[in-house]
Design an enzyme around this catalytic site. Structure first.
Site, short mmCIF file in Angstrom:
data_model
loop_
_atom_site.label_atom_id
_atom_site.label_comp_id
_atom_site.label_asym_id
_atom_site.label_seq_id
_atom_site.Cartn_x
_atom_site.Cartn_y
_atom_site.Cartn_z
N HIS A 18 0.73 -1.28 0.07
CA HIS A 18 -0.03 -0.03 -0.13
C HIS A 18 0.74 1.23 0.09
O HIS A 18 1.65 1.39 0.98
CB HIS A 18 -0.80 -0.05 1.40
CG HIS A 18 -2.06 -0.90 1.27
ND1 HIS A 18 -3.12 -0.58 1.84
CD2 HIS A 18 -2.34 -2.12 0.37
CE1 HIS A 18 -4.00 -1.83 1.59
NE2 HIS A 18 -3.69 -2.49 0.71
N TYR B 80 -8.54 5.01 8.34
CA TYR B 80 -8.61 5.41 9.66
C TYR B 80 -10.01 6.34 9.85
O TYR B 80 -9.65 7.37 9.27
CB TYR B 80 -7.36 5.84 10.24
CG TYR B 80 -6.34 4.99 10.42
CD1 TYR B 80 -6.08 4.24 11.72
CD2 TYR B 80 -5.41 4.65 9.14
CE1 TYR B 80 -5.47 3.28 11.71
CE2 TYR B 80 -4.42 3.62 9.47
CZ TYR B 80 -4.52 2.96 10.83
OH TYR B 80 -3.18 2.21 10.84
N PRO C 51 -3.09 0.03 19.53
CA PRO C 51 -2.84 -0.51 18.08
C PRO C 51 -3.03 0.54 17.05
O PRO C 51 -2.74 0.41 15.80
CB PRO C 51 -4.08 -1.60 18.04
CG PRO C 51 -5.06 -1.07 19.16
CD PRO C 51 -4.40 -0.52 20.13
N LYS D 56 1.84 -0.31 15.36
CA LYS D 56 3.45 -0.24 15.76
C LYS D 56 3.79 -1.42 16.60
O LYS D 56 5.24 -1.76 16.76
CB LYS D 56 3.74 0.92 16.41
CG LYS D 56 3.69 2.34 15.53
CD LYS D 56 4.95 2.05 14.67
CE LYS D 56 4.83 3.24 13.43
NZ LYS D 56 5.01 2.51 12.01
N TYR E 24 4.56 6.34 10.24
CA TYR E 24 3.74 5.35 9.85
C TYR E 24 4.48 4.46 8.99
O TYR E 24 4.30 2.96 9.39
CB TYR E 24 2.44 5.59 9.15
CG TYR E 24 1.37 4.82 9.08
CD1 TYR E 24 0.52 4.63 10.21
CD2 TYR E 24 1.37 3.65 7.99
CE1 TYR E 24 -0.66 3.45 10.10
CE2 TYR E 24 0.34 2.83 7.88
CZ TYR E 24 -0.72 2.84 9.03
OH TYR E 24 -1.66 1.73 9.06
P1 FAD Z 1 2.75 -12.55 21.38
O1 FAD Z 1 2.54 -12.21 19.95
O2 FAD Z 1 1.74 -12.10 22.40
O3 FAD Z 1 3.47 -13.84 21.67
C1 FAD Z 1 3.58 -14.26 22.91
C2 FAD Z 1 3.56 -15.79 23.18
O4 FAD Z 1 3.95 -16.26 24.40
C3 FAD Z 1 2.15 -16.25 22.67
O5 FAD Z 1 2.32 -17.23 21.62
C4 FAD Z 1 1.89 -16.78 24.05
O6 FAD Z 1 0.84 -18.02 23.93
C5 FAD Z 1 3.23 -17.36 24.82
N1 FAD Z 1 3.07 -17.36 26.10
C6 FAD Z 1 2.52 -16.50 27.04
N2 FAD Z 1 2.87 -17.18 28.34
C7 FAD Z 1 3.47 -18.26 28.27
C8 FAD Z 1 4.14 -19.23 29.00
N3 FAD Z 1 3.68 -18.90 30.36
N4 FAD Z 1 4.51 -20.19 28.72
C9 FAD Z 1 4.78 -20.34 27.33
N5 FAD Z 1 4.18 -19.56 26.22
C10 FAD Z 1 3.51 -18.62 26.87
N6 FAD Z 1 1.39 -4.56 15.60
C11 FAD Z 1 1.97 -4.29 14.44
O7 FAD Z 1 3.17 -3.91 14.37
N7 FAD Z 1 1.24 -3.98 13.49
C12 FAD Z 1 -0.25 -3.92 13.47
O8 FAD Z 1 -1.06 -3.75 12.47
C13 FAD Z 1 -0.72 -4.22 14.73
N8 FAD Z 1 -2.25 -4.36 14.68
C14 FAD Z 1 -2.67 -5.04 16.12
C15 FAD Z 1 -4.21 -4.96 16.18
C16 FAD Z 1 -4.39 -5.73 17.59
C17 FAD Z 1 -5.98 -5.70 17.24
C18 FAD Z 1 -3.55 -6.11 18.40
C19 FAD Z 1 -4.42 -6.62 19.66
C20 FAD Z 1 -2.32 -6.10 18.30
C21 FAD Z 1 -1.93 -5.38 17.17
N9 FAD Z 1 -0.37 -5.19 17.03
C22 FAD Z 1 0.30 -4.59 16.05
C23 FAD Z 1 0.49 -5.74 18.17
C24 FAD Z 1 1.17 -7.21 17.74
O9 FAD Z 1 -0.02 -7.95 17.57
C25 FAD Z 1 1.90 -7.38 19.15
O10 FAD Z 1 2.89 -6.35 19.23
C26 FAD Z 1 2.84 -8.73 18.77
O11 FAD Z 1 1.90 -9.85 18.88
C27 FAD Z 1 3.92 -8.74 20.01
O12 FAD Z 1 4.44 -10.11 19.65
P2 FAD Z 1 5.24 -10.74 20.86
O13 FAD Z 1 5.84 -11.86 20.19
O14 FAD Z 1 6.09 -10.00 22.05
O15 FAD Z 1 3.87 -11.42 21.71
C1 DHB Z 2 -4.46 -3.44 11.35
C2 DHB Z 2 -4.29 -3.24 12.56
C3 DHB Z 2 -3.75 -1.87 13.29
O1 DHB Z 2 -3.68 -1.81 14.49
C4 DHB Z 2 -3.86 -0.93 12.36
O2 DHB Z 2 -3.48 0.31 12.90
C5 DHB Z 2 -3.76 -1.09 11.11
C6 DHB Z 2 -4.41 -2.34 10.60
C7 DHB Z 2 -4.76 -4.64 10.89
O3 DHB Z 2 -5.08 -5.51 11.43
O4 DHB Z 2 -5.14 -4.76 9.86
#
Ligand code: FAD
Ligand code: DHB
Length: 398
Positions: free
Chosen positions: A75, A204, A296, A300, A387
């Site tokens: 995009h 947005y 979110p 980021k 962004y």
């Molecule tokens: P997680 O993905 O949470 O992974 C942690 C892992 O640890 C999980 O698999 C969990 O099951 C495991 N775990 C937890 N406790 C234990 C335990 N005790 N023993 C063993 N395993 C365990 N970020 C972006 O950059 N771009 C986006 O567009 C974006 N959109 C988002 C939209 C939404 C609605 C949400 C909720 C988040 C969004 N994010 C986005 C944020 C992004 O999803 C998170 O920052 C990302 O998942 C973080 O990755 P992580 O590996 O740190 O944690």
């Molecule tokens: C999506 C998630 C976000 O947090 C955002 O800012 C834009 C798009 C997505 O899930 O596609």
């Protein structure tokens, strides 16, 4: 009881734990990844969608670029919609020609799992870490339970990449990390729908009824979000109510209705910011959502974590292979500067786009900010560059 001895134990097979495992492998450091959920579960957990320009390149460099390039949607702009009008932010034009890629976190996790399993590196699913003992000693012990019973991992270093509700941060004695946090009076109700996206770029939208975001996963799957009160429960939201609310918020003269389709996934996520003021405690290092949560809006969270996990792998490798802890000593401070930049941008986007339920002053300021963001070139450019790639703007002091 199964006992594993390994230089690095990584708790959590989210994007952060998996990318770190891969980088350590490439640096010649053995690691085991422990994940409490099943492979099927982590590969279907719907979350991030937007990948920054620099992070998409980084993922390609480490060998997970093939499907991302083939299936990711490139995009060059986003739309800001408010007061019933659309305003395009030409992201690429304002950020050196660089685009973003829309590619689901589910797909990235599938790619990373495959990479690790094909290389025959240990990735233990359905293995829940209950405690990390002896953090003050030379070899901390990770205590877990897997499908076949208790598992004990003796490691030189433990990385807590276990997300916002993980166990690692809780194993640090109270008072070691100071925690800065903020809650917002908003949550996101997110759906995945079998409906072709009604637009080519993300929208947005700030509407008096609340925030809305139009995103997508493929030419046939839409991803949509509604800003709701954090006390809302999914039971109150039938498919009809979700679509009618999305239509009420997103409709404009040019786009009077949006494409509807079966809702295949739904969830509510409360919005908050959390920053732990230290990433390392003795032989434990925290990374990703275990250290910081950003709201979110602005997409980021995952991008931020992947940007600095690149620094963690060489720092751990220098420590494990050469006993040189200098990079690791500098790691916390360097990451925290970036974490605060992401918090600033995510807070800016969140507070500009979610109408406050009762504060008219706040709402007036939001609209003034939005008008500025789309009409003052320097403001539009700052938004676009942040962004597309947070690291594209150099700050005076690094
Ligand atoms: P997680 O993905 O949470 O992974 C942690 C892992 O640890 C999980 O698999 C969990 O099951 C495991 N775990 C937890 N406790 C234990 C335990 N005790 N023993 C063993 N395993 C365990 N970020 C972006 O950059 N771009 C986006 O567009 C974006 N959109 C988002 C939209 C939404 C609605 C949400 C909720 C988040 C969004 N994010 C986005 C944020 C992004 O999803 C998170 O920052 C990302 O998942 C973080 O990755 P992580 O590996 O740190 O944690
Ligand atoms: C999506 C998630 C976000 O947090 C955002 O800012 C834009 C798009 C997505 O899930 O596609």
């Amino acid at each position: 009881m199964e006992t594993i001895r390994v230089p690095v134990a990584i708790v959590g097979a989210g994007p952060v734990g998996l990318v770190l495992g891969h980088l350590l492998d490439a640096a010649g450091v053995e690691a085991v990844v422990l994940e409490r959920r099943s492979r099927a579960y982590v590969e279907q957990r719907v979350r991030a969608g937007v990948i920054e320009y620099g992070i998409a390149n980084f993922l390609a460099e480490i060998g997970v670029g093939e499907r991302l390039r083939a299936k990711g949607l490139v995009h060059h702009g986003i739309e800001l919609r408010f007061e019933g009008r659309s305003h395009r932010v030409p992201l690429s034009e304002l950020s050196g020609g660089h685009p973003i890629t829309v590619y689901g976190q589910t797909e990235l996790v599938k790619d990373l799992n495959r990479l690790r399993l094909e290389a025959d590196r240990p990735l233990l699913f359905e293995t829940e870490v209950e405690a990390i003992e002896g953090l003050g000693q030379d070899r901390p012990v990770v205590v877990a339970t897997g499908p076949e019973g208790p598992v004990r991992v003796e490691a030189d270093w433990v990385v807590g990449a276990d997300g916002a509700h993980g166990v690692a941060a809780r194993c640090v004695p109270e008072g070691v990390f100071s925690v800065a946090s903020r809650t917002y009076p908003y949550a996101w109700l997110g759906i995945l729908a079998e409906a072709p996206p009604a637009t080519e770029e993300l929208i947005y939208c700030r509407h008096e009824r609340g925030f809305a975001l139009y995103s997508m996963r493929s030419p046939t799957i839409s991803r949509l979000y509604l800003g709701v009160d954090p006390s809302e429960s999914l039971e109150n939201w039938s498919d009809d109510r979700i679509w009618s609310e999305l239509n009420a918020r997103l409709a404009t003269a040019e786009m009077p209705t949006i494409e509807e389709g079966p809702v295949v996934e739904r969830s509510i996520t409360a919005m908050r910011s959390i920053v732990r003021a230290l990433l390392c405690y003795r032989r434990l290092v925290l990374a990703g959502d275990a250290v910081h949560i950003v709201p979110p809006t602005g997409a980021k969270g995952m991008n931020l974590a992947l940007a600095y996990v690149r620094r963690l792998a060489p720092a751990l490798a220098a420590e494990v292979l050469e006993g040189d802890g200098r990079l690791l000593d500098a790691y916390s401070d360097a990451c925290l500067r970036r974490i605060w930049r992401a918090e600033e941008f995510s807070t800016y986007m969140t507070q500009m786009l979610h109408p406050h339920p009762s504060d008219d002053f706040e709402n007036g300021v939001q609209l003034a900010r939005l008008r500025q963001a789309v009409s003052v070139r320097s403001a539009t450019e700052t938004l676009a560059r942040n962004y597309v790639d947070l690291s594209s703007i150099d700050l005076a002091d690094g």
